[in-house]
Every structure is written in structure tokens, then in C-alpha cells.
Scaffold this active site. Structure first.
Site, mmCIF file in Angstrom:
data_model
loop_
_atom_site.group_PDB
_atom_site.id
_atom_site.type_symbol
_atom_site.label_atom_id
_atom_site.label_comp_id
_atom_site.label_asym_id
_atom_site.label_seq_id
_atom_site.Cartn_x
_atom_site.Cartn_y
_atom_site.Cartn_z
ATOM 1 N N ASP A 1 -6.561 -2.452 -21.065
ATOM 2 C CA ASP A 1 -5.838 -1.273 -19.953
ATOM 3 C C ASP A 1 -5.610 -2.144 -18.294
ATOM 4 O O ASP A 1 -6.713 -3.229 -18.062
ATOM 5 C CB ASP A 1 -6.639 -0.241 -19.384
ATOM 6 C CG ASP A 1 -6.482 0.648 -21.066
ATOM 7 O OD1 ASP A 1 -4.886 0.200 -21.397
ATOM 8 O OD2 ASP A 1 -7.172 0.885 -21.742
ATOM 9 N N ASP B 1 1.306 1.896 -23.656
ATOM 10 C CA ASP B 1 0.875 3.370 -23.129
ATOM 11 C C ASP B 1 1.554 3.800 -22.169
ATOM 12 O O ASP B 1 2.178 5.089 -22.544
ATOM 13 C CB ASP B 1 -0.255 3.409 -22.202
ATOM 14 C CG ASP B 1 -1.699 3.112 -22.978
ATOM 15 O OD1 ASP B 1 -1.677 2.854 -24.108
ATOM 16 O OD2 ASP B 1 -2.610 2.737 -22.422
#
Length: 160
Positions: free
Chosen positions: A113, A139
């Protein structure tokens, strides 16, 4: 069907390149790259869980669940007679995002991330909280696809 697979591949490739940038550049920068002070930065993080870092299953369980969902989604699109652009876009976003994170889990054992909106960090009811998780392109694809599914359900499943 070709458009669906090509679009899914585009989302996977964009996610991979963004994550390679995160790994090769951001990982060595402890404070990341600030794009908008006190609000938005790129910052490397490893996510062992699922959405918001939740660890509801062991890593193997998350991997198996992701594989099952990806296979089920691919099968559903394959057998569906719906070929509307909105249907294809929605499910390509969801599958591309899911496969992007699945690739991370297979290669690294976690998801990379790096997109961080610093909405609020501080004490709330005596406990330290950070109100927005770090996320990635995959995401975002899943979230956008889910929002399209929610807001345009009738147009997706009843094209004219």
C-alpha cells in the site's frame, strides 16, 4: 469478452507499476513523499490483512478467499450474456483490483500500500487513531467498481 480481459489487464498493469514505484522508491523514504502538506502523501506500507488492515483470516485463508472470489467473478462474467460497457468496466475494475492484490500476496505474502490521505491522526476518547488507511491502486479499482455496482445497479444489469 476480449474488452473485459484487456481492461482487467490494464488495471493490473497500472497497479503493478505503481507498486513497483512504491517498493523501489517509497520503501526507503520513512516519511514518504508529501504531495499536499498535512493531507496527502505517498508512503510505503505492507498490509498483511484485508480492507483497513483487518486480519479476519490467517494469510492462507485470505489467499484462498481471494482466489475463490476471483475465479467466481471470472466465471460469472464468462457465463453472463451482458456485454454492456458499464457491466464490463465495473467487473474489470473489481477483478483487476482483486488480482492486483492477489499477485502481491503470492509474491510478497502481503499487499503493498502507498496512497495515504492524512484526514485525522490523534487522540479520540483517550485512544490514538488514524482515520484513513493507506491503500493502493488495486484497492481504488475495487472500491470504484463496487460504487458503480451500487449506484448504477439497474443500468449495469438492465442495459437498454
Amino acid at each position: 469478452m476480449v474488452q473485459f480481459y484487456l481492461l482487467t489487464l490494464v488495471f493490473i498493469v497500472v497497479d503493478r507499476f505503481a507498486k513497483l514505484f512504491a517498493i523501489n522508491v517509497l520503501r526507503d523514504l520513512p516519511n514518504g513523499i508529501v504531495l499536499v502538506p498535512d493531507w496527502f502523501k505517498l508512503m510505503y506500507a505492507e498490509n498483511l490483512g484485508i480492507a483497513f488492515g483487518l486480519r479476519l483470516l490467517p494469510p492462507e485463508g485470505i489467499l484462498l478467499l481471494a482466489l475463490a472470489i476471483s475465479a467466481g467473478l471470472t466465471w460469472y462474467v464468462w457465463i453472463s450474456q451482458n456485454r454492456s460497457p458499464l457491466f464490463i468496466l465495473t467487473f474489470a475494475l473489481i477483478l483487476g483490483g482483486g488480482l492486483g492484490n492477489l499477485i502481491d500476496r503470492l509474491i510478497f505474502g502481503h499487499v503493498v500500500d502507498f496512497i495515504y490521505f492524512d484526514i485525522y491522526q490523534g487522540t479520540l476518547f483517550g485512544k490514538y487513531v488514524s482515520l484513513w488507511p493507506i491503500f493502493n491502486i488495486a484497492d481504488a479499482c475495487i472500491t470504484i467498481g463496487a460504487c458503480l455496482l451500487f449506484f448504477f445497479h439497474d443500468k449495469i444489469f438492465n442495459p437498454r
